[in-house]
Design a protein around this motif. Structure first.
Motif, PDB file in Angstrom:
ATOM      1  N   THR A   1      16.534  -6.948   8.570  1.00 43.26           N
ATOM      2  CA  THR A   1      17.034  -6.031   7.648  1.00 43.26           C
ATOM      3  C   THR A   1      16.339  -4.251   7.723  1.00 43.26           C
ATOM      4  O   THR A   1      15.004  -4.744   7.258  1.00 43.26           O
ATOM      5  CB  THR A   1      18.133  -6.162   6.695  1.00 43.26           C
ATOM      6  N   GLY A   2      17.332  -3.853   7.903  1.00 50.36           N
ATOM      7  CA  GLY A   2      16.680  -2.189   7.028  1.00 50.36           C
ATOM      8  C   GLY A   2      16.832  -2.293   4.956  1.00 50.36           C
ATOM      9  O   GLY A   2      17.266  -3.668   4.992  1.00 50.36           O
ATOM     10  N   SER A   3      15.359  -1.221   4.907  1.00 51.84           N
ATOM     11  CA  SER A   3      15.424  -1.626   3.686  1.00 51.84           C
ATOM     12  C   SER A   3      14.456  -3.238   2.688  1.00 51.84           C
ATOM     13  O   SER A   3      14.285  -3.158   1.715  1.00 51.84           O
ATOM     14  CB  SER A   3      16.364  -1.083   3.030  1.00 51.84           C
ATOM     15  N   GLY A   4      14.030  -3.461   3.723  1.00 58.55           N
ATOM     16  CA  GLY A   4      13.910  -4.984   3.352  1.00 58.55           C
ATOM     17  C   GLY A   4      12.508  -4.688   3.061  1.00 58.55           C
ATOM     18  O   GLY A   4      12.831  -5.937   2.035  1.00 58.55           O
ATOM     19  N   LYS A   5      11.257  -4.323   3.103  1.00 61.11           N
ATOM     20  CA  LYS A   5      10.345  -4.289   2.236  1.00 61.11           C
ATOM     21  C   LYS A   5      10.286  -2.910   0.374  1.00 61.11           C
ATOM     22  O   LYS A   5      10.313  -3.639  -1.016  1.00 61.11           O
ATOM     23  CB  LYS A   5       9.717  -2.733   2.751  1.00 61.11           C
ATOM     24  N   THR A   6      11.199  -2.230   0.177  1.00 62.61           N
ATOM     25  CA  THR A   6      12.038  -1.699  -0.629  1.00 62.61           C
ATOM     26  C   THR A   6      12.132  -3.206  -2.052  1.00 62.61           C
ATOM     27  O   THR A   6      12.083  -3.233  -2.828  1.00 62.61           O
ATOM     28  CB  THR A   6      13.449  -0.373  -0.590  1.00 62.61           C
ATOM     29  N   LEU A   7      13.588  -4.029  -0.993  1.00 64.89           N
ATOM     30  CA  LEU A   7      14.648  -4.831  -1.927  1.00 64.89           C
ATOM     31  C   LEU A   7      13.533  -6.353  -2.137  1.00 64.89           C
ATOM     32  O   LEU A   7      13.742  -6.928  -3.118  1.00 64.89           O
ATOM     33  CB  LEU A   7      15.543  -5.393  -1.326  1.00 64.89           C
ATOM     34  N   ALA A   8      12.729  -6.334  -1.126  1.00 66.43           N
ATOM     35  CA  ALA A   8      11.666  -7.601  -1.623  1.00 66.43           C
ATOM     36  C   ALA A   8      11.086  -7.151  -2.825  1.00 66.43           C
ATOM     37  O   ALA A   8      10.392  -8.081  -3.636  1.00 66.43           O
ATOM     38  CB  ALA A   8      10.869  -7.477  -0.446  1.00 66.43           C
ATOM     39  N   TYR A   9      10.679  -5.560  -3.242  1.00 68.60           N
ATOM     40  CA  TYR A   9       9.942  -5.603  -4.603  1.00 68.60           C
ATOM     41  C   TYR A   9      10.423  -5.326  -5.770  1.00 68.60           C
ATOM     42  O   TYR A   9      10.402  -5.744  -5.987  1.00 68.60           O
ATOM     43  CB  TYR A   9       8.755  -4.021  -3.939  1.00 68.60           C
ATOM     44  N   VAL A  10      11.673  -5.225  -5.202  1.00 64.34           N
ATOM     45  CA  VAL A  10      12.466  -4.462  -6.340  1.00 64.34           C
ATOM     46  C   VAL A  10      13.137  -5.584  -7.071  1.00 64.34           C
ATOM     47  O   VAL A  10      13.563  -5.627  -7.904  1.00 64.34           O
ATOM     48  CB  VAL A  10      13.671  -2.800  -5.784  1.00 64.34           C
ATOM     49  N   ALA A  11      13.862  -6.347  -5.952  1.00 63.79           N
ATOM     50  CA  ALA A  11      15.215  -7.646  -6.089  1.00 63.79           C
ATOM     51  C   ALA A  11      14.693  -8.682  -7.278  1.00 63.79           C
ATOM     52  O   ALA A  11      15.041  -8.620  -8.091  1.00 63.79           O
ATOM     53  CB  ALA A  11      15.340  -8.551  -5.091  1.00 63.79           C
ATOM     54  N   PRO A  12      13.314  -9.028  -7.193  1.00 66.71           N
ATOM     55  CA  PRO A  12      12.385 -10.063  -8.279  1.00 66.71           C
ATOM     56  C   PRO A  12      12.169  -9.823  -9.316  1.00 66.71           C
ATOM     57  O   PRO A  12      12.359  -9.443 -10.739  1.00 66.71           O
ATOM     58  CB  PRO A  12      11.134 -10.071  -7.736  1.00 66.71           C
ATOM     59  N   LEU A  13      11.810  -7.847  -9.697  1.00 65.39           N
ATOM     60  CA  LEU A  13      11.962  -7.905 -11.014  1.00 65.39           C
ATOM     61  C   LEU A  13      13.466  -7.029 -11.453  1.00 65.39           C
ATOM     62  O   LEU A  13      13.399  -7.385 -12.922  1.00 65.39           O
ATOM     63  CB  LEU A  13      11.732  -6.023 -10.962  1.00 65.39           C
ATOM     64  N   VAL A  14      14.966  -7.439 -10.792  1.00 69.30           N
ATOM     65  CA  VAL A  14      15.790  -7.352 -11.016  1.00 69.30           C
ATOM     66  C   VAL A  14      15.833  -8.441 -11.708  1.00 69.30           C
ATOM     67  O   VAL A  14      16.853  -8.479 -12.540  1.00 69.30           O
ATOM     68  CB  VAL A  14      17.317  -6.208 -10.121  1.00 69.30           C
ATOM     69  N   ALA A  15      15.285  -9.684 -11.386  1.00 68.80           N
ATOM     70  CA  ALA A  15      16.142 -11.016 -12.014  1.00 68.80           C
ATOM     71  C   ALA A  15      15.301 -11.463 -12.652  1.00 68.80           C
ATOM     72  O   ALA A  15      15.635 -11.814 -14.189  1.00 68.80           O
ATOM     73  CB  ALA A  15      15.049 -11.816 -10.233  1.00 68.80           C
TER      74      ALA A  15
END
Length: 458
Positions: A1-15
């Motif tokens: 999916t698009g933006s996968g690398k960005t979300l893989a980095y940000v999502a754990p921080l938001v959690a």
């Protein structure tokens, strides 16, 4: 999916309730990141969240809530939205309102803010050592919008973690990032406004290896370029056409003598129509090198040739290919039109051809634009249609990009995309055995596919 690398980095921080700001270079990429995040997040109210993301005022309010209020959330904005929000803060209360609360407005201590600059080299646009004198003069006293936003956030959060994400990372970008987070500059600016900031610092090796103390520090990349062109791009074609060289500092004029906005010339449009007629793509993306090109004019010209063309907007990007364009009628393939500067990081589904009309501004820009095809191991073709004097510069990038450009003497000799993709094969095999067989059949990547039409690599 698009933006996968960005979300893989940000999502754990938001959690972990870390405030995160993602700076995207275009509205297209912002919409893609938001849509992908909503698809992965089952807890959010999708409808309310989507309305917030589609409303510019709501996005700016959310951005200010994260930056100044310390809200533990993820906010995706463009530099234009961020600068508009900062202007509203300055007009409302002046510079004293630019500081954040000590505890984010609550009882719990505030987490360090994380600023992710997506497609950093395209957004920050760092100047290299060999930048022309004219480009340097344009930058004098006026930094790009993305850099101004990053510096403003670091002023407010001296201890913020700054992450620059890009497939092409070079020394100019690293130098600029060091200037943005420079200790003396950040401390001097923040001390003037807050009195006693926490100065930023570089992590120790023990902290980098420890997941408990600093969970989102990373090592400095060692390679000057992270990636090369996707292996699934089976051919990089170059088709020149005759066009006069533009005169320096001479804007185009109409018959009445009044200046006209820049747009593709008749020769460019004719070359574009001939290239599409020869290649017959199933779904193509036309990337215009001229940022001020009249996209509506290009769409009208293509529709006049019975191509179902449209501008690439967030709705078209997220909707996917037009399924009504297939079947017994066998209408021409869908054509999407967009400027090159807004294509970085986008995941345009089911593309088999990226047609670059004009020369990209740099080798990195070619890599990002051509890479819209050949994603997720789906085979694709990159075709550059440009005047003769521009294609000479393009060929000189072959070694730097690690690609082999294939010269086509005339646009009418371009082979159909289906022939280059072996007609029925839309997926590139990932098995090692098939790759070895292809390598034995031909010494050059992609040569066995274009040999049937009599074209040789440049």
């Amino acid at each position: 999916t698009g933006s996968g690398k960005t979300l893989a980095y940000v999502a754990p921080l938001v959690a972990r309730r870390v405030p995160c700001v993602v700076l995207a270079p275009s509205d297209l990429l912002r919409a893609q990141i938001d849509a992908t995040r909503r698809a992965l997040d089952d807890d959010d109210d999708d409808e309310a969240d989507q309305q917030t993301n589609n409303n510019a005022a709501a996005r700016r309010a959310r951005f200010l809530d994260v930056v100044y209020g310390g809200a533990p959330a993820m906010c995706v904005v463009t530099p234009r939205d961020a600068l508009a929000a900062f202007r509203a803060v300055d007009e409302a209360g002046g510079r004293h309102n630019r500081t954040r609360p000590a505890n984010g407005g609550g009882d719990a201590p505030q987490q360090r803010l994380c600023l992710v600059v997506d497609e950093a080299d395209g957004l920050l646009r760092p100047l290299g050592r060999y930048a022309s004198k004219g480009v340097k003069e344009q930058r004098t006293g006026r930094a790009p919008p993305g850099e101004r936003v990053a510096r403003r956030i670091v002023e407010c959060h001296p201890d913020a973690q700054l992450v620059a994400a890009s497939a092409t990372v070079g020394r100019p970008l690293r130098r600029l990032l060091d200037q943005i987070i420079d200790r003396d500059v950040a401390v001097a600016r923040a001390t003037t406004e807050t009195g006693a900031p926490t100065p930023p610092r570089r992590p120790d090796d023990d902290e980098i290896s420890s997941s408990s103390s600093t969970p989102f520090f990373a090592r400095k990349p060692g390679a000057p370029r992270a990636v090369s062109a996707p292996a699934a791009l089976v051919a990089h074609l170059v088709a020149p056409f005759a066009a006069p060289r533009p005169k320096k500092d001479a804007p185009p004029k109409s018959k009445s003598g009044a200046e006209e906005p820049a747009r593709p010339s008749k020769r460019h449009l004719l070359a574009l129509r001939e290239a599409l007629a020869a290649t017959r793509p199933r779904r193509a993306l036309v990337a215009l090198a001229d940022d001020d090109a009249d996209l509506d004019r290009v769409v009208r010209e293509l529709r006049g040739d019975a191509w179902p063309a449209c501008r690439l907007d967030p709705q078209t990007l997220l909707a996917g290919p037009d399924t009504t364009n297939t079947g017994a009628g066998r209408r021409r393939g869908e054509v999407l039109v967009a400027p090159m500067r807004g294509l970085r990081g986008l995941d345009v589904r089911d593309l088999d051809l990226v047609l670059l009309l004009g020369k990209p501004g740099s080798p990195d820009e070619y890599l990002h634009v051509a890479g819209r095809a050949g994603r997720a191991s789906r085979a694709g073709v990159a075709l550059t249609v440009a005047p003769y004097h521009e294609t000479k510069v393009l060929r000189s990038w072959a070694t730097q990009l690690d690609v082999r450009f294939i010269d086509v003497p005339e646009i009418s000799l371009l082979p159909p995309v289906a022939d280059l993709l072996d007609d029925d094969e839309s997926e590139v095999s990932s098995s090692s055995s098939s790759e070895e067989q292809k390598a034995e059949a031909s010494p050059g990547a992609g040569d066995h596919r274009v040999g049937v039409v009599g074209l040789e690599p440049a």
